[in-house]
Design a protein around this motif. Structure first.
Motif, PDB file in Angstrom:
ATOM      1  N   TRP A   6       0.366   9.655  16.717  1.00  0.00           N
ATOM      2  CA  TRP A   6      -0.612  10.738  16.781  1.00  0.00           C
ATOM      3  C   TRP A   6      -1.933  10.357  16.110  1.00  0.00           C
ATOM      4  N   LYS A   7      -1.883   9.350  15.226  1.00  0.00           N
ATOM      5  CA  LYS A   7      -3.097   8.925  14.522  1.00  0.00           C
ATOM      6  C   LYS A   7      -3.977   8.010  15.362  1.00  0.00           C
ATOM      7  N   ILE A   8      -3.413   7.449  16.430  1.00  0.00           N
ATOM      8  CA  ILE A   8      -4.142   6.443  17.214  1.00  0.00           C
ATOM      9  C   ILE A   8      -5.252   7.109  18.006  1.00  0.00           C
ATOM     10  N   SER A   9      -6.414   6.455  17.984  1.00  0.00           N
ATOM     11  CA  SER A   9      -7.574   6.974  18.696  1.00  0.00           C
ATOM     12  C   SER A   9      -8.311   5.822  19.362  1.00  0.00           C
ATOM     13  N   ASP A  10      -8.908   6.118  20.518  1.00  0.00           N
ATOM     14  CA  ASP A  10      -9.748   5.115  21.165  1.00  0.00           C
ATOM     15  C   ASP A  10     -10.879   4.685  20.235  1.00  0.00           C
ATOM     16  N   ALA A  11     -11.329   5.604  19.393  1.00  0.00           N
ATOM     17  CA  ALA A  11     -12.457   5.310  18.505  1.00  0.00           C
ATOM     18  C   ALA A  11     -12.112   4.229  17.484  1.00  0.00           C
ATOM     19  N   ASP A  12     -10.802   4.071  17.173  1.00  0.00           N
ATOM     20  CA  ASP A  12     -10.404   3.048  16.211  1.00  0.00           C
ATOM     21  C   ASP A  12     -10.961   1.683  16.619  1.00  0.00           C
ATOM     22  N   TYR A  13     -10.780   1.361  17.871  1.00  0.00           N
ATOM     23  CA  TYR A  13     -11.198   0.050  18.359  1.00  0.00           C
ATOM     24  C   TYR A  13     -12.662   0.044  18.794  1.00  0.00           C
ATOM     25  N   ALA A  14     -13.155   1.190  19.227  1.00  0.00           N
ATOM     26  CA  ALA A  14     -14.556   1.283  19.635  1.00  0.00           C
ATOM     27  C   ALA A  14     -15.498   1.057  18.461  1.00  0.00           C
ATOM     28  N   GLU A  15     -15.018   1.383  17.253  1.00  0.00           N
ATOM     29  CA  GLU A  15     -15.878   1.260  16.078  1.00  0.00           C
ATOM     30  C   GLU A  15     -15.860  -0.139  15.469  1.00  0.00           C
TER      31      GLU A  15
ATOM     32  N   LEU B  49     -13.186   3.908  -0.223  1.00  0.00           N
ATOM     33  CA  LEU B  49     -11.958   3.125  -0.141  1.00  0.00           C
ATOM     34  C   LEU B  49     -12.233   1.882   0.705  1.00  0.00           C
ATOM     35  N   HIS B  50     -12.230   0.718   0.061  1.00  0.00           N
ATOM     36  CA  HIS B  50     -12.681  -0.511   0.716  1.00  0.00           C
ATOM     37  C   HIS B  50     -11.514  -1.364   1.201  1.00  0.00           C
ATOM     38  N   ILE B  51     -11.495  -1.616   2.507  1.00  0.00           N
ATOM     39  CA  ILE B  51     -10.538  -2.553   3.101  1.00  0.00           C
ATOM     40  C   ILE B  51     -11.313  -3.582   3.907  1.00  0.00           C
ATOM     41  N   ASP B  52     -10.666  -4.708   4.198  1.00  0.00           N
ATOM     42  CA  ASP B  52     -11.316  -5.717   5.031  1.00  0.00           C
ATOM     43  C   ASP B  52     -10.844  -5.551   6.480  1.00  0.00           C
ATOM     44  N   PRO B  53     -11.516  -6.199   7.437  1.00  0.00           N
ATOM     45  CA  PRO B  53     -11.152  -5.998   8.854  1.00  0.00           C
ATOM     46  C   PRO B  53      -9.742  -6.442   9.193  1.00  0.00           C
ATOM     47  N   GLU B  54      -9.236  -7.463   8.506  1.00  0.00           N
ATOM     48  CA  GLU B  54      -7.875  -7.926   8.771  1.00  0.00           C
ATOM     49  C   GLU B  54      -6.850  -6.865   8.375  1.00  0.00           C
ATOM     50  N   GLU B  55      -7.090  -6.233   7.234  1.00  0.00           N
ATOM     51  CA  GLU B  55      -6.181  -5.176   6.785  1.00  0.00           C
ATOM     52  C   GLU B  55      -6.250  -3.974   7.723  1.00  0.00           C
ATOM     53  N   GLN B  56      -7.433  -3.640   8.180  1.00  0.00           N
ATOM     54  CA  GLN B  56      -7.555  -2.528   9.115  1.00  0.00           C
ATOM     55  C   GLN B  56      -6.756  -2.787  10.386  1.00  0.00           C
ATOM     56  N   LEU B  57      -6.870  -4.009  10.922  1.00  0.00           N
ATOM     57  CA  LEU B  57      -6.149  -4.328  12.153  1.00  0.00           C
ATOM     58  C   LEU B  57      -4.644  -4.298  11.932  1.00  0.00           C
ATOM     59  N   GLU B  58      -4.189  -4.739  10.766  1.00  0.00           N
ATOM     60  CA  GLU B  58      -2.765  -4.695  10.450  1.00  0.00           C
ATOM     61  C   GLU B  58      -2.273  -3.244  10.391  1.00  0.00           C
ATOM     62  N   ARG B  59      -3.089  -2.350   9.868  1.00  0.00           N
ATOM     63  CA  ARG B  59      -2.708  -0.935   9.819  1.00  0.00           C
ATOM     64  C   ARG B  59      -2.707  -0.308  11.210  1.00  0.00           C
ATOM     65  N   PHE B  60      -3.632  -0.748  12.062  1.00  0.00           N
ATOM     66  CA  PHE B  60      -3.604  -0.283  13.447  1.00  0.00           C
ATOM     67  C   PHE B  60      -2.302  -0.715  14.127  1.00  0.00           C
ATOM     68  N   LYS B  61      -1.856  -1.930  13.827  1.00  0.00           N
ATOM     69  CA  LYS B  61      -0.606  -2.428  14.409  1.00  0.00           C
ATOM     70  C   LYS B  61       0.573  -1.577  13.956  1.00  0.00           C
ATOM     71  N   LYS B  62       0.601  -1.206  12.684  1.00  0.00           N
ATOM     72  CA  LYS B  62       1.691  -0.379  12.166  1.00  0.00           C
ATOM     73  C   LYS B  62       1.716   0.978  12.855  1.00  0.00           C
ATOM     74  N   ARG B  63       0.548   1.478  13.200  1.00  0.00           N
ATOM     75  CA  ARG B  63       0.512   2.741  13.937  1.00  0.00           C
ATOM     76  C   ARG B  63       1.149   2.563  15.319  1.00  0.00           C
ATOM     77  N   LEU B  64       0.876   1.439  15.947  1.00  0.00           N
ATOM     78  CA  LEU B  64       1.472   1.176  17.256  1.00  0.00           C
ATOM     79  C   LEU B  64       2.983   1.010  17.162  1.00  0.00           C
ATOM     80  N   ASP B  65       3.433   0.385  16.083  1.00  0.00           N
ATOM     81  CA  ASP B  65       4.856   0.086  15.918  1.00  0.00           C
ATOM     82  C   ASP B  65       5.671   1.266  15.401  1.00  0.00           C
ATOM     83  N   SER B  66       5.011   2.321  14.942  1.00  0.00           N
ATOM     84  CA  SER B  66       5.714   3.468  14.347  1.00  0.00           C
ATOM     85  C   SER B  66       5.474   4.714  15.181  1.00  0.00           C
ATOM     86  N   PRO B  67       6.478   5.152  15.940  1.00  0.00           N
ATOM     87  CA  PRO B  67       6.290   6.332  16.801  1.00  0.00           C
ATOM     88  C   PRO B  67       5.770   7.559  16.057  1.00  0.00           C
ATOM     89  N   HIS B  68       6.187   7.729  14.785  1.00  0.00           N
ATOM     90  CA  HIS B  68       5.729   8.911  14.058  1.00  0.00           C
ATOM     91  C   HIS B  68       4.272   8.801  13.616  1.00  0.00           C
TER      92      HIS B  68
END
Length: 280
Positions: free
Chosen positions: A192-201, A170-189
């Motif tokens: 639980w998906k947020i991980s330090d590894a998201d940004y470390a990678e 499943l291919h995404i670009d880095p901009e799309e990945q960062l936008e999805r990380f933002k949605k995780r931050l903006d959505s309390p539900h």
């Protein structure tokens, strides 16, 4: 459009992910039409799974790979919800346990390959051994380099024993990945998906690109093809995966097995019981 061939990585070819469009608007840009068609596609996939389960001549192994937030969980929800869970199981592979680490790297995966008539979905898979372990130098280069051949041999053995293998990157670009990380931050539900590894990678993006290109190029075979799926648009990702799965299942030319009972005798017994029920 033959999505199976269009997105299949031909054996022996070299994939260049920098030139691979993660959006592909030129192929389909009508979300409403696609989502309407997906209702029919899921119903068709459900019918094909029923045939697979009844026939019991083959099994199917589906591997999902992708970077963090690429949509592996979403693909499972939107595509495989069509499946009867009696014949389809999903397995997620995390960091190997102590026992798993004391076996060969394919051991824990082989334990859960599907039996005849069944489907197994690997959410991440044995390919982590030539992705994460390569990028982070967890094993020597000579070790991960020989694993391409070991993976191909493993998949050939499964195929020779009746397992059809379909692998989706499943291919995404880095901009799309960062936008999805933002949605995780903006959505309390979704917190639980947020991980330090998201940004470390993320600093290793190019290293993972090289690793994926090698894995997909070296391990896409006639018996276990890889498909590179444009995944920036979630609905299009699911639509393409559905189309490819149905094309593959239909190519099996499945048929229902012959009954092992005397149908005339069963009909006689049915009518006999029906008479008793009616009091005659």
């Amino acid at each position: 459009m033959d999505y199976y061939e269009h997105f299949r990585i031909a054996p022996g070819s070299k994939l260049d992910l920098d030139k691979f469009d993660p959006v592909c608007k030129d192929l389909h840009d009508d979300r409403d039409l696609a989502e309407t068609e997906m209702l029919r596609l899921r119903d068709r996939l459900r019918q094909l799974q029923y045939s697979l389960y009844a026939e019991r001549k083959r099994s199917v192994l589906i591997c999902l790979q992708g970077r963090d937030a690429a949509g592996k969980d979403g693909t499972i929800r939107h595509v495989f919800r069509a499946m009867n869970p009696q014949g389809c199981r999903v397995f997620s592979f995390k960091v190997p346990s102590k026992v798993e680490a004391e076996h060969d790297f394919l051991w824990r995966h082989h334990l859960v390959t599907p039996q005849l008539g069944h489907i197994a979905v690997f959410n991440r898979s044995h390919y982590e051994e030539v992705l994460v372990q390569r990028v982070h130098n967890m094993v020597p280069k000579e070790v991960w380099k020989r694993r391409y051949d070991e993976i191909n041999n493993f998949e050939r053995m499964l195929a020779n024993n009746g397992t059809h293998i379909l692998k989706f990157y499943l291919h995404i670009d880095p901009e799309e990945q960062l936008e999805r990380f933002k949605k995780r931050l903006d959505s309390p539900h979704k917190h639980w998906k947020i991980s330090d590894a998201d940004y470390a990678e993320r600093p290793f993006w190019d290293d993972y690109t090289d690793a994926y290109e090698d894995a997909l190029s070296k391990c896409s075979t006639d018996y276990a093809p890889w498909f590179a799926i444009p995944s920036n648009r979630k609905w299009f990702r699911s639509y393409v995966v559905l189309k490819i799965l149905i094309a593959a299942f239909e190519s099996f030319n499945m048929s229902f097995p012959e009954t092992s009972v005397d149908l005339d005798e069963i009909r006689r017994l049915y009518h006999q019981e029906k008479k008793k029920e009616n009091g005659s």
